[in-house]
Design a protein around this motif. Sequence first.
Motif, PDB file in Angstrom:
ATOM      1  N   TRP A   1      12.687  12.833  86.724  1.00 19.44           N
ATOM      2  CA  TRP A   1      12.581  12.234  88.047  1.00 19.44           C
ATOM      3  C   TRP A   1      12.400  13.318  89.099  1.00 19.44           C
ATOM      4  CZ3 TRP A   1      17.537   8.703  87.728  1.00 19.44           C
ATOM      5  CH2 TRP A   1      17.309   7.663  86.831  1.00 19.44           C
ATOM      6  N   ASP A   2      11.801  12.925  90.223  1.00 18.49           N
ATOM      7  CA  ASP A   2      11.747  13.862  91.346  1.00 18.49           C
ATOM      8  C   ASP A   2      13.080  13.773  92.102  1.00 18.49           C
ATOM      9  OD1 ASP A   2      11.669  11.573  92.958  1.00 18.49           O
ATOM     10  OD2 ASP A   2       9.533  11.737  93.359  1.00 18.49           O
ATOM     11  N   GLU A   3      13.247  14.676  93.044  1.00 17.90           N
ATOM     12  CA  GLU A   3      14.517  14.777  93.762  1.00 17.90           C
ATOM     13  C   GLU A   3      14.833  13.496  94.542  1.00 17.90           C
ATOM     14  OE1 GLU A   3      16.637  17.707  97.028  1.00 17.90           O
ATOM     15  OE2 GLU A   3      14.959  18.465  95.846  1.00 17.90           O
ATOM     16  N   LYS A   4      13.819  12.894  95.132  1.00 14.54           N
ATOM     17  CA  LYS A   4      14.021  11.694  95.946  1.00 14.54           C
ATOM     18  C   LYS A   4      14.517  10.521  95.082  1.00 14.54           C
ATOM     19  CE  LYS A   4      11.634   9.040  99.486  1.00 14.54           C
ATOM     20  NZ  LYS A   4      10.394   8.845 100.213  1.00 14.54           N
ATOM     21  N   LYS A   5      13.868  10.317  93.914  1.00 15.60           N
ATOM     22  CA  LYS A   5      14.274   9.206  93.039  1.00 15.60           C
ATOM     23  C   LYS A   5      15.678   9.452  92.500  1.00 15.60           C
ATOM     24  CE  LYS A   5      13.150   6.451  89.036  1.00 15.60           C
ATOM     25  NZ  LYS A   5      12.195   6.074  88.023  1.00 15.60           N
ATOM     26  N   TYR A   6      15.939  10.677  92.079  1.00 22.96           N
ATOM     27  CA  TYR A   6      17.269  10.988  91.530  1.00 22.96           C
ATOM     28  C   TYR A   6      18.350  10.707  92.576  1.00 22.96           C
ATOM     29  CZ  TYR A   6      21.296  13.456  89.640  1.00 22.96           C
ATOM     30  OH  TYR A   6      22.551  13.757  89.187  1.00 22.96           O
ATOM     31  N   ASP A   7      18.120  11.143  93.805  1.00 25.07           N
ATOM     32  CA  ASP A   7      19.113  10.973  94.860  1.00 25.07           C
ATOM     33  C   ASP A   7      19.324   9.491  95.169  1.00 25.07           C
ATOM     34  OD1 ASP A   7      20.942  12.292  96.565  1.00 25.07           O
ATOM     35  OD2 ASP A   7      19.647  11.820  98.277  1.00 25.07           O
ATOM     36  N   ALA A   8      18.253   8.703  95.184  1.00 24.04           N
ATOM     37  CA  ALA A   8      18.373   7.272  95.468  1.00 24.04           C
ATOM     38  C   ALA A   8      19.157   6.554  94.365  1.00 24.04           C
ATOM     39  CB  ALA A   8      16.979   6.652  95.621  1.00 24.04           C
ATOM     40  N   VAL A   9      18.851   6.872  93.087  1.00 20.63           N
ATOM     41  CA  VAL A   9      19.546   6.227  91.970  1.00 20.63           C
ATOM     42  C   VAL A   9      21.007   6.676  91.939  1.00 20.63           C
ATOM     43  CG1 VAL A   9      19.612   5.990  89.451  1.00 20.63           C
ATOM     44  CG2 VAL A   9      17.415   5.969  90.641  1.00 20.63           C
ATOM     45  N   ARG A  10      21.249   7.948  92.206  1.00 23.88           N
ATOM     46  CA  ARG A  10      22.616   8.470  92.221  1.00 23.88           C
ATOM     47  C   ARG A  10      23.451   7.739  93.270  1.00 23.88           C
ATOM     48  NH1 ARG A  10      25.417  11.763  95.322  1.00 23.88           N
ATOM     49  NH2 ARG A  10      23.626  12.273  96.610  1.00 23.88           N
ATOM     50  N   LYS A  11      22.898   7.531  94.453  1.00 27.69           N
ATOM     51  CA  LYS A  11      23.633   6.838  95.521  1.00 27.69           C
ATOM     52  C   LYS A  11      23.907   5.384  95.132  1.00 27.69           C
ATOM     53  CE  LYS A  11      22.130   9.733  99.358  1.00 27.69           C
ATOM     54  NZ  LYS A  11      21.300   9.837 100.563  1.00 27.69           N
ATOM     55  N   ARG A  12      22.922   4.717  94.505  1.00 22.01           N
ATOM     56  CA  ARG A  12      23.146   3.331  94.049  1.00 22.01           C
ATOM     57  C   ARG A  12      24.274   3.280  93.033  1.00 22.01           C
ATOM     58  NH1 ARG A  12      17.511   2.406  92.672  1.00 22.01           N
ATOM     59  NH2 ARG A  12      18.240   1.665  90.646  1.00 22.01           N
ATOM     60  N   LEU A  13      24.259   4.248  92.115  1.00 21.43           N
ATOM     61  CA  LEU A  13      25.304   4.279  91.088  1.00 21.43           C
ATOM     62  C   LEU A  13      26.680   4.527  91.709  1.00 21.43           C
ATOM     63  CD1 LEU A  13      26.233   4.196  88.161  1.00 21.43           C
ATOM     64  CD2 LEU A  13      25.599   6.599  87.947  1.00 21.43           C
ATOM     65  N   LEU A  14      26.754   5.441  92.655  1.00 21.92           N
ATOM     66  CA  LEU A  14      28.036   5.727  93.302  1.00 21.92           C
ATOM     67  C   LEU A  14      28.562   4.493  94.057  1.00 21.92           C
ATOM     68  CD1 LEU A  14      27.525   9.395  94.562  1.00 21.92           C
ATOM     69  CD2 LEU A  14      28.911   8.604  92.631  1.00 21.92           C
ATOM     70  N   ARG A  15      27.665   3.715  94.648  1.00 21.26           N
ATOM     71  CA  ARG A  15      28.094   2.480  95.328  1.00 21.26           C
ATOM     72  C   ARG A  15      28.649   1.485  94.311  1.00 21.26           C
ATOM     73  NH1 ARG A  15      23.468   3.476  98.596  1.00 21.26           N
ATOM     74  NH2 ARG A  15      22.194   2.088  97.335  1.00 21.26           N
ATOM     75  N   ARG A  16      27.994   1.361  93.162  1.00 19.49           N
ATOM     76  CA  ARG A  16      28.494   0.445  92.116  1.00 19.49           C
ATOM     77  C   ARG A  16      29.853   0.912  91.603  1.00 19.49           C
ATOM     78  NH1 ARG A  16      23.991  -2.580  89.585  1.00 19.49           N
ATOM     79  NH2 ARG A  16      22.627  -2.927  91.372  1.00 19.49           N
TER      80      ARG A  16
ATOM     81  N   TYR B   1      28.887  -1.132  82.496  1.00 22.82           N
ATOM     82  CA  TYR B   1      27.549  -1.610  82.135  1.00 22.82           C
ATOM     83  C   TYR B   1      27.290  -3.023  82.661  1.00 22.82           C
ATOM     84  CZ  TYR B   1      25.972   2.414  79.543  1.00 22.82           C
ATOM     85  OH  TYR B   1      25.535   3.666  79.216  1.00 22.82           O
ATOM     86  N   ALA B   2      28.324  -3.854  82.734  1.00 25.60           N
ATOM     87  CA  ALA B   2      28.154  -5.197  83.293  1.00 25.60           C
ATOM     88  C   ALA B   2      27.799  -5.108  84.774  1.00 25.60           C
ATOM     89  CB  ALA B   2      29.424  -6.017  83.094  1.00 25.60           C
ATOM     90  N   SER B   3      28.387  -4.131  85.476  1.00 26.18           N
ATOM     91  CA  SER B   3      28.112  -3.989  86.917  1.00 26.18           C
ATOM     92  C   SER B   3      26.715  -3.426  87.184  1.00 26.18           C
ATOM     93  CB  SER B   3      29.158  -3.097  87.576  1.00 26.18           C
ATOM     94  OG  SER B   3      28.936  -1.744  87.249  1.00 26.18           O
ATOM     95  N   LEU B   4      26.118  -2.789  86.180  1.00 28.29           N
ATOM     96  CA  LEU B   4      24.778  -2.220  86.373  1.00 28.29           C
ATOM     97  C   LEU B   4      23.703  -3.296  86.389  1.00 28.29           C
ATOM     98  CD1 LEU B   4      24.988   0.976  84.116  1.00 28.29           C
ATOM     99  CD2 LEU B   4      25.459   0.759  86.559  1.00 28.29           C
ATOM    100  N   GLY B   5      24.032  -4.464  85.860  1.00 25.58           N
ATOM    101  CA  GLY B   5      23.112  -5.603  85.931  1.00 25.58           C
ATOM    102  C   GLY B   5      21.775  -5.370  85.268  1.00 25.58           C
ATOM    103  N   GLY B   6      21.730  -4.551  84.224  1.00 25.86           N
ATOM    104  CA  GLY B   6      20.480  -4.324  83.513  1.00 25.86           C
ATOM    105  C   GLY B   6      19.516  -3.383  84.209  1.00 25.86           C
TER     106      GLY B   6
END
Length: 194
Positions: free
Chosen positions: A168-183, A137-142
Amino acid sequence: MPAISESGDSLTKAEVEAALAAFQPADWQRAKIIASIFCSGLNGLTVDDLLQEALCKLLAGARVWPRGIHPLVVLKTVMHSIASNARKRNELNPIDSNVVLDPLEVDVEDKTPIAHGAMTVTPEDEISGKQQIAALYASLGGDEDLEMLVGEWADGMRGTEARDELGWDEKKYDAVRKRLLRRLAVLDPDRRKS
């Protein structure tokens, strides 16, 4: 099986019985404490089992009781031998004590019990888990989107199910998922890719 010696170097069966009959409650308690030490970490051998087997071996003459040796020392020696043999058997033919067979769930076709793993969570595991969640949660930065996705993943939802739950639509879900995987990759670079 060797018979009890009638010579002067070991007790006769009658003398063994008399020595055991003379045990006081405190002696039995000490014997149980010794047995509990030897049973530690053994599968399928309880304190009472070990003590009972030692007594049976002494009474049957399978183990001799040397004359002049304190009864608790004799019991300790016999129990140590039995526990040592049990440890060797466990190492050669290990049984996973974390697997539990459910007698109620049987496949009707072949009558094979279904095995279920038992979870054992130590205090260290709990502390480690809390530390990992705090670091995550600290790495998510709010970032609210990331936090919401982590919540869905923690509930066991993935893919389309998580996306629909979040609205969410598919595009938003995929973008957030990729950000989370990078974190997550930054937190644990050796984590297996999913």
